[in-house]
Scaffold this motif. Structure first.
Motif, PDB file in Angstrom:
ATOM      1  N   ILE A  26      -3.011  -2.475 -17.190  1.00 12.17           N
ATOM      2  CA  ILE A  26      -2.531  -1.431 -16.275  1.00 12.17           C
ATOM      3  C   ILE A  26      -1.730  -2.061 -15.140  1.00 12.17           C
ATOM      4  CG2 ILE A  26      -3.282   0.256 -14.553  1.00 12.17           C
ATOM      5  CD1 ILE A  26      -5.516   1.040 -16.401  1.00 12.17           C
ATOM      6  N   PHE A  27      -2.271  -3.153 -14.606  1.00 13.37           N
ATOM      7  CA  PHE A  27      -1.598  -3.825 -13.510  1.00 13.37           C
ATOM      8  C   PHE A  27      -0.219  -4.296 -13.960  1.00 13.37           C
ATOM      9  CE2 PHE A  27      -0.689  -7.753 -11.116  1.00 13.37           C
ATOM     10  CZ  PHE A  27      -0.689  -7.233  -9.833  1.00 13.37           C
ATOM     11  N   ARG A  28      -0.176  -4.862 -15.156  1.00 11.02           N
ATOM     12  CA  ARG A  28       1.078  -5.449 -15.606  1.00 11.02           C
ATOM     13  C   ARG A  28       2.104  -4.404 -16.021  1.00 11.02           C
ATOM     14  NH1 ARG A  28       2.429  -9.628 -20.450  1.00 11.02           N
ATOM     15  NH2 ARG A  28       4.655  -9.242 -20.229  1.00 11.02           N
ATOM     16  N   PHE A  29       1.641  -3.350 -16.705  1.00 11.49           N
ATOM     17  CA  PHE A  29       2.628  -2.424 -17.266  1.00 11.49           C
ATOM     18  C   PHE A  29       2.867  -1.193 -16.408  1.00 11.49           C
ATOM     19  CE2 PHE A  29       1.232  -4.841 -21.010  1.00 11.49           C
ATOM     20  CZ  PHE A  29       2.464  -5.387 -21.341  1.00 11.49           C
ATOM     21  N   ILE A  30       1.968  -0.931 -15.476  1.00 13.91           N
ATOM     22  CA  ILE A  30       2.217   0.234 -14.617  1.00 13.91           C
ATOM     23  C   ILE A  30       2.451  -0.186 -13.169  1.00 13.91           C
ATOM     24  CG2 ILE A  30       1.249   2.370 -13.709  1.00 13.91           C
ATOM     25  CD1 ILE A  30      -0.148   2.688 -16.374  1.00 13.91           C
ATOM     26  N   THR A  31       1.477  -0.893 -12.610  1.00 14.18           N
ATOM     27  CA  THR A  31       1.578  -1.211 -11.185  1.00 14.18           C
ATOM     28  C   THR A  31       2.794  -2.080 -10.886  1.00 14.18           C
ATOM     29  OG1 THR A  31      -0.832  -1.188 -11.193  1.00 14.18           O
ATOM     30  CG2 THR A  31       0.254  -2.025  -9.218  1.00 14.18           C
ATOM     31  N   LEU A  32       2.893  -3.204 -11.593  1.00 13.26           N
ATOM     32  CA  LEU A  32       3.984  -4.139 -11.289  1.00 13.26           C
ATOM     33  C   LEU A  32       5.372  -3.506 -11.395  1.00 13.26           C
ATOM     34  CD1 LEU A  32       3.318  -7.781 -12.514  1.00 13.26           C
ATOM     35  CD2 LEU A  32       3.598  -6.892 -10.207  1.00 13.26           C
ATOM     36  N   PRO A  33       5.702  -2.872 -12.533  1.00 14.68           N
ATOM     37  CA  PRO A  33       7.056  -2.300 -12.627  1.00 14.68           C
ATOM     38  C   PRO A  33       7.310  -1.237 -11.559  1.00 14.68           C
ATOM     39  CG  PRO A  33       5.976  -2.309 -14.775  1.00 14.68           C
ATOM     40  CD  PRO A  33       4.941  -2.704 -13.782  1.00 14.68           C
ATOM     41  N   SER A  34       6.280  -0.413 -11.260  1.00 11.10           N
ATOM     42  CA  SER A  34       6.539   0.640 -10.268  1.00 11.10           C
ATOM     43  C   SER A  34       6.732   0.053  -8.880  1.00 11.10           C
ATOM     44  CB  SER A  34       5.376   1.641 -10.212  1.00 11.10           C
ATOM     45  OG  SER A  34       4.755   1.761 -11.439  1.00 11.10           O
ATOM     46  N   LEU A  35       6.120  -1.085  -8.656  1.00  8.57           N
ATOM     47  CA  LEU A  35       6.208  -1.670  -7.313  1.00  8.57           C
ATOM     48  C   LEU A  35       7.442  -2.546  -7.132  1.00  8.57           C
ATOM     49  CD1 LEU A  35       2.671  -2.839  -6.188  1.00  8.57           C
ATOM     50  CD2 LEU A  35       4.063  -0.992  -5.283  1.00  8.57           C
ATOM     51  N   LYS A  36       8.218  -2.679  -8.190  1.00  2.00           N
ATOM     52  CA  LYS A  36       9.290  -3.673  -8.148  1.00  2.00           C
ATOM     53  C   LYS A  36      10.163  -3.622  -6.883  1.00  2.00           C
ATOM     54  CE  LYS A  36      13.269  -5.449  -9.715  1.00  2.00           C
ATOM     55  NZ  LYS A  36      14.593  -4.929  -9.871  1.00  2.00           N
ATOM     56  N   PRO A  37      10.631  -2.440  -6.491  1.00  2.00           N
ATOM     57  CA  PRO A  37      11.478  -2.444  -5.278  1.00  2.00           C
ATOM     58  C   PRO A  37      10.722  -2.972  -4.058  1.00  2.00           C
ATOM     59  CG  PRO A  37      11.604  -0.335  -6.404  1.00  2.00           C
ATOM     60  CD  PRO A  37      10.508  -1.098  -7.066  1.00  2.00           C
ATOM     61  N   VAL A  38       9.433  -2.637  -3.975  1.00  2.00           N
ATOM     62  CA  VAL A  38       8.672  -3.108  -2.815  1.00  2.00           C
ATOM     63  C   VAL A  38       8.475  -4.615  -2.892  1.00  2.00           C
ATOM     64  CG1 VAL A  38       6.614  -2.756  -1.417  1.00  2.00           C
ATOM     65  CG2 VAL A  38       7.499  -0.886  -2.798  1.00  2.00           C
ATOM     66  N   ILE A  39       8.247  -5.120  -4.111  1.00  3.43           N
ATOM     67  CA  ILE A  39       8.094  -6.570  -4.257  1.00  3.43           C
ATOM     68  C   ILE A  39       9.374  -7.273  -3.822  1.00  3.43           C
ATOM     69  CG2 ILE A  39       7.686  -8.465  -5.883  1.00  3.43           C
ATOM     70  CD1 ILE A  39       5.974  -6.548  -7.528  1.00  3.43           C
ATOM     71  N   VAL A  40      10.493  -6.744  -4.292  1.00  2.00           N
ATOM     72  CA  VAL A  40      11.777  -7.317  -3.873  1.00  2.00           C
ATOM     73  C   VAL A  40      11.861  -7.318  -2.360  1.00  2.00           C
ATOM     74  CG1 VAL A  40      14.280  -7.000  -3.861  1.00  2.00           C
ATOM     75  CG2 VAL A  40      12.990  -6.660  -5.973  1.00  2.00           C
ATOM     76  N   PHE A  41      11.506  -6.192  -1.780  1.00  2.00           N
ATOM     77  CA  PHE A  41      11.581  -6.088  -0.328  1.00  2.00           C
ATOM     78  C   PHE A  41      10.700  -7.133   0.348  1.00  2.00           C
ATOM     79  CE2 PHE A  41       9.747  -4.554   3.607  1.00  2.00           C
ATOM     80  CZ  PHE A  41      10.885  -4.290   4.354  1.00  2.00           C
ATOM     81  N   VAL A  42       9.461  -7.215  -0.095  1.00  2.00           N
ATOM     82  CA  VAL A  42       8.520  -8.139   0.554  1.00  2.00           C
ATOM     83  C   VAL A  42       9.014  -9.581   0.423  1.00  2.00           C
ATOM     84  CG1 VAL A  42       6.213  -9.150   0.370  1.00  2.00           C
ATOM     85  CG2 VAL A  42       6.486  -6.679   0.405  1.00  2.00           C
ATOM     86  N   VAL A  43       9.436  -9.948  -0.787  1.00  2.00           N
ATOM     87  CA  VAL A  43       9.870 -11.329  -0.994  1.00  2.00           C
ATOM     88  C   VAL A  43      11.116 -11.631  -0.158  1.00  2.00           C
ATOM     89  CG1 VAL A  43      10.827 -12.931  -2.675  1.00  2.00           C
ATOM     90  CG2 VAL A  43       8.836 -11.567  -3.264  1.00  2.00           C
ATOM     91  N   VAL A  44      12.070 -10.734  -0.203  1.00  2.50           N
ATOM     92  CA  VAL A  44      13.315 -10.982   0.535  1.00  2.50           C
ATOM     93  C   VAL A  44      13.048 -11.029   2.046  1.00  2.50           C
ATOM     94  CG1 VAL A  44      15.566 -10.025   1.135  1.00  2.50           C
ATOM     95  CG2 VAL A  44      14.824 -10.073  -1.249  1.00  2.50           C
ATOM     96  N   VAL A  45      12.317 -10.053   2.535  1.00  4.26           N
ATOM     97  CA  VAL A  45      12.058  -9.994   3.969  1.00  4.26           C
ATOM     98  C   VAL A  45      11.250 -11.211   4.436  1.00  4.26           C
ATOM     99  CG1 VAL A  45      10.721  -8.761   5.716  1.00  4.26           C
ATOM    100  CG2 VAL A  45      12.310  -7.526   4.251  1.00  4.26           C
TER     101      VAL A  45
ATOM    102  N   LEU B  29       0.832  -1.204   0.000  1.00  2.00           N
ATOM    103  CA  LEU B  29       0.000   0.000   0.000  1.00  2.00           C
ATOM    104  C   LEU B  29       0.864   1.249   0.000  1.00  2.00           C
ATOM    105  CD1 LEU B  29      -2.963  -0.907   2.353  1.00  2.00           C
ATOM    106  CD2 LEU B  29      -3.125  -0.042   0.026  1.00  2.00           C
ATOM    107  N   ALA B  30       1.896   1.231   0.830  1.00  2.15           N
ATOM    108  CA  ALA B  30       2.795   2.383   0.862  1.00  2.15           C
ATOM    109  C   ALA B  30       3.414   2.584  -0.510  1.00  2.15           C
ATOM    110  CB  ALA B  30       3.876   2.183   1.909  1.00  2.15           C
ATOM    111  N   GLY B  31       3.767   1.495  -1.169  1.00  3.05           N
ATOM    112  CA  GLY B  31       4.368   1.594  -2.492  1.00  3.05           C
ATOM    113  C   GLY B  31       3.372   2.089  -3.528  1.00  3.05           C
ATOM    114  N   LEU B  32       2.149   1.579  -3.448  1.00  2.00           N
ATOM    115  CA  LEU B  32       1.120   1.966  -4.418  1.00  2.00           C
ATOM    116  C   LEU B  32       0.842   3.462  -4.368  1.00  2.00           C
ATOM    117  CD1 LEU B  32      -1.424  -0.966  -4.047  1.00  2.00           C
ATOM    118  CD2 LEU B  32      -0.213  -0.315  -6.131  1.00  2.00           C
TER     119      LEU B  32
END
Lengths: 288, 396, 257
Positions: free
Chosen positions: A196-215, A172-175
């Motif tokens: 929209i989800f694939r081409f805008i949301t996903l790429p913009s959220l990438k650092p947060v996704i990395v964070f969530v998965v790693v953490v 949510l913070a990332g969005l």
């Protein structure tokens, strides 16, 4: 541009805290993994080289814990990352009225894991609510936590339940940082929701996704509270995890050397996994 | 930063200057139960006591950590299974010569003894008894005033109650958790005359005909039993779904509160036809770590184990009874037949050998027993595996 | 959505139900989930006891101190990590991530020994100092900063602002959504943490809520479910409040952007 020297000062609080409260204990444990340590006097009594490692690698329970931990990590990390992302997107899209629903999703993560684990012990029990629901729907009741096959998946399911709301708040913070204009422009171009989800949301959220998965990977490798409270590694070692194994070695067998060796192995495993994930996610990005 | 440093120094100075004058006592019971006792002791004996409460979940971890950093209490409550380990490590004061005056008054000294020397004072003792549901006994056509005495009675009752319905079980067998299973099986083995280790503890002799008979009987209860963890069996007993279980005195505290309508009774653990009603005993032992204020700590320990003082604690905790045999004469045990039976059961109970390897031995027995209950290995396989694995540890 | 929410909240319903049960109500079936007689006695027991008030206060003091430390120090470190790209700082980043990967339980003994030698056992310091800059927060803010264009503070530097000035005036406000997460998350973890606070405290003076709850609700073999659940629910309230507050802050900030 940026005054480099004062930038170093910015590191200072973290550096001090790291040196005192992390580096020393970590170094100490690393040392112990090569030693015989007697907490009841004498401290390190003997350097034993790789003996502690040899001992745990020769223990079948260690390998049992190893496999269980990997199963737990794989079983919990990806579903949690996926479900919490979808949840966050849905919550973010919903208007003011549904905004209060967020609270509902987040609440499970607020209650202490220990209390949640106790309640799930109840829910999973023979006459528990899960069996009541299952039989109501025409299924057969099962001994969730007593079956060597079902115990670990049951703990995994509870873990996902307890953590999706938690990871959703990071998304949510990332969005909220994605500029609305991007979405509007895409909609004007006639892009569908999925696009929209694939081409805008996903790429913009990438650092947060990395964070969530790693953490979440790091956390999942250290699964402990659930095991202690719900199963203590049973039945027949089917929910034995590495950190619980380590804990028993340290505080039940009072074998600090072996426990430290397990800790080093867990650390290496986590580091390897995290590295792999970061690589993989990097490739995913270039594919998008 | 500077301010922080001053602060730290201030804290150091403060904690050094406030150095305690009395003794430090670490224990596991609820602090509100202990506080008045400790206050009374301080007043009457002129010794200040700083009491710290440990939790049952993680108290032992704290003890290990404290010992490893040299933060050692003067008097410590320790579960009896740990005495062997701590004594073998040379952590405890030898009290053999200091306790002769109270020795005849207390039971379970063997739990505080390691290699012939006494390393602690038994304070509170606990045992397991047979809990049975009188309503289910009636429904199954059994006499609710005559709980099973022998193994044969036990299995007969279990079978009859189990036949009452789909979600009613004759007996509760422990499974699925560590540290507990062996406590439930060993009484059967002991009653049949079996042992874990030989007399001088040099070899494991668990693979004996007596133990095999006991294990075969124990496993034969399975078709009429529910397999679950102790807390869940307790819970199902409360719900009136389990006819009989072997459990501890803590149920006397929760049962009347959670299930006041439940008509239950307790009895000594059923025995082998030629044996006694042996149960599993554990004790809370008061130990004095080396290097602490021995004289004052001993004074507090002797005060706490007195029948009337220990009874105060036992009344509120409910799960335990005083180690003092004088307590039996107390009026409380006349008005409380169940507690009386628990205390009587303690007197004919056995406990595991005080071996420094006990923790490992316990794990092995536990794990093989569980495999046997789950039907992975046969009783004779289980015992022979236990014996060879335990011998690998104590007599390699 | 609503069905999901229901499933999500069901286990909490069980907790609530257990905490409200009167004497003699054993949960036997689904229908028993709705208590026949509701009692707030367990809540009253927690709330009226002076001890629990003290535990609550202790937890609050410790949590606020730890959250404050992380709100200030973690973004500083994260910012420095991102903006000073040198070999040394790259090692720092590895150290931050590595710290998260070390199993916490193994660090307990050396940590305990160290705090004992510093005479800090059973003081607030033992519960605050080691947790002031959580690597987890540094890493999160670091990742978050990556999504923010770094031109925003350039202008400030051009105007000759000092680093501290540029950071706290220009960058810090942009970080608000992330800071809300840091605050919530740090509060949550700290507030519920049991093992270290138990080990590091020894008296009611500094004992925190989860430790107090464990001491009073869990016997050697039995648990006072109602008391434990009532206590756990009460303990969850402040976290929910913090979360709602921090969400509002983050949103109002977004609205003004």
């Amino acid at each position: 541009m940026i005054p480099r020297r004062s930038l170093l000062l910015f590191f200072l609080p973290w550096l001090v805290s790291f040196a005192v409260f992390s580096a020393y204990p970590i170094g100490f444990s690393l040392g112990l993994s090569f030693a015989d340590y007697n907490p009841f006097g004498g401290g390190i009594t003997r350097w034993v080289g790789l003996e502690n490692y040899r001992a745990i690698f020769a223990d079948s329970l260690f390998w049992r814990s190893f496999t269980n931990t990997i199963v737990f990590v794989v079983g919990t990390v990806l579903p949690t990352a996926g479900i919490s992302l979808i949840l966050a997107v849905l919550i973010n899209r919903s208007g003011r009225l549904l905004g209060c629903l967020r609270g509902g999703y987040f609440i499970p993560s607020v209650v202490s894991l220990a209390a949640v684990s106790l309640i799930f012990k109840y829910i999973y029990s023979k006459q528990g609510f899960l069996n009541a629901i299952v039989t109501m729907m025409g299924g057969t009741a099962r001994d969730w936590l007593l079956s060597p096959k079902l115990a670990l998946p049951s703990i995994i399911a509870m873990d996902i339940w307890a953590s999706i709301g938690y990871y959703a708040i990071f998304y949510l913070a990332g969005l909220q940082t994605i500029p609305q204009e991007l979405y509007e422009a895409a909609r004007m171009d006639g892009a569908g929701r999925l696009a929209i989800f694939r081409f805008i949301t996903l790429p913009s959220l990438k650092p947060v996704i990395v964070f969530v998965v790693v953490v979440n990977t790091i956390r999942a490798f250290q699964v402990f509270v659930e095991v202690v409270i719900m199963t203590r590694g049973g039945p027949m070692g089917s929910t034995m995890t590495l950190i619980y194994y380590m804990y028993e070695k340290a505080f039940h067998r009072i074998n600090m050397g072996a426990a430290s060796a397990v800790a080093v192995v867990v650390f290496a495993l986590i580091a390897g996994f995290a590295l792999l994930q970061v690589r993989l996610l990097r490739q995913v990005r270039s594919a998008v | 930063m500077k301010r922080l440093a001053t602060f730290l120094i201030a804290v150091c100075v403060f904690s050094c200057s406030s150095k305690r004058q009395g003794i430090v006592f670490w224990q596991f019971q609820r602090p509100d139960i202990m506080e008045t006792l400790i206050d009374d002791f301080s007043k009457s004996h002129g010794i200040d006591v700083k009491m710290e409460t440990l939790t049952w979940q993680s108290g032992f971890e704290k003890v290990v950590m404290a010992f490893s950093s040299g933060r050692i209490p003067d008097l410590l409550e320790l579960g009896s299974t740990w005495i062997g380990k701590f004594a073998a490590e040379g952590m405890l004061e030898d009290l053999s010569d200091a306790v002769s005056d109270i020795k005849p008054h207390l039971m379970m000294w063997e739990l505080a003894t390691y290699k012939g020397r006494i390393y602690g004072i038994p304070w509170l003792v606990g045992s397991r008894v047979l809990f049975y549901n009188r309503d289910l006994f009636k429904r199954a056509g059994l006499d609710p005033l005559h709980p099973p005495q022998t193994w044969d009675d036990l299995i007969k009752c279990a079978r009859a109650i189990d036949a009452l319905g789909e979600d009613i079980y004759g007996f509760g067998l422990n499974a699925g958790e560590r540290y507990i299973l062996y406590k439930k099986f060993m009484p059967f083995a002991w009653s049949a005359g079996g042992r874990i280790l030989n007399h001088d503890q040099s070899r494991c002799v668990i693979n004996s005909p007596e133990n095999l008979e006991a294990l075969k009987f124990y496993v034969s209860l399975k078709p009429f039993s529910v397999l679950d963890r102790q807390d869940m069996i307790d819970e199902m007993f409360k719900q009136g779904r389990v006819g009989m279980m072997i459990s501890g005195g803590w149920n006397l505290k929760r049962l009347p509160v959670d299930a006041p309508q439940l008509d239950f009774g307790i009895a000594l653990v059923p025995r082998h036809k030629k044996g006694a009603h042996v149960s599993f005993a554990g004790a809370e032992i008061l130990v004095i770590p080396k290097g602490s204020k021995k004289a004052q700590a001993l004074e507090l320990a002797k005060y706490l184990v007195e029948a009337s003082k220990a009874l105060e604690v036992a009344k509120k905790v409910k799960g335990v009874q005083p180690a003092s045999m004088d307590a039996l004469k107390h009026a409380y045990y006349k008005d409380h037949p169940m507690e009386r039976l628990l205390l009587e059961q303690c007197m004919i109970s056995r406990s595991p050998p005080a071996s420094p390897h006990w923790i490992e031995i316990e794990e092995i027995i536990n794990d093989r027993l569980e495999e046997c209950l789950y039907g992975k290995i046969s009783p004779s396989e289980a015992l022979s595996k236990m014996e060879s694995e335990i011998n690998e540890i104590i007599a390699p | 959505m609503l069905i999901l929410l229901f499933i999500n909240l069901l286990p909490l319903g069980v907790m609530l139900s257990v905490s409200l049960k009167g004497e003699g109500s054993v949960l036997r079936s689904l229908a028993d989930l709705i208590p026949k007689q509701i009692t707030f006695a367990h809540y009253a027991e927690v709330l009226s006891s002076g001890r629990f008030a003290r535990y609550f206060l202790n937890s609050t003091i410790v949590a606020i101190a730890v959250v404050a430390g992380n709100l200030i120090f973690a973004p500083m470190a994260a910012y420095a990590l991102l903006r000073s790209d040198s070999k040394v700082t790259r090692i720092f980043l590895v150290l931050v991530i590595a710290t998260m990967m070390v199993p916490k339980h193994i660090m307990m003994i050396p940590l305990f020994t160290m705090l004992y030698r510093m005479h800090l056992i059973d003081t607030y310091f033992a519960l605050v100092l080691p947790f002031l800059v959580d690597a987890f927060n540094v890493f999160f803010v670091y990742q978050y900063l990556k999504t923010i264009p770094h031109e925003i503070e350039e202008a400030a530097f051009m105007d000759g602002a000092s680093l501290a000035n540029a950071f706290f005036r220009v960058v810090y406000p942009v970080l608000k959504p992330a800071l809300a997460v840091v605050a919530t998350n740090t509060f949550l973890i700290n507030w519920n943490s049991f093992l270290l606070p138990f080990v590091l405290t020894s008296s009611d003076k500094v004992r925190t809520l989860p430790v107090g709850l464990a001491i009073f609700s869990q016997g050697e073999h039995s648990t006072d479910w109602s008391l434990l659940m009532a206590g756990s629910i009460l303990a969850a309230v402040p976290t929910i409040v913090i979360w709602i507050r921090s969400q509002k802050i983050a949103q109002s900030m977004l609205a003004s952007r």
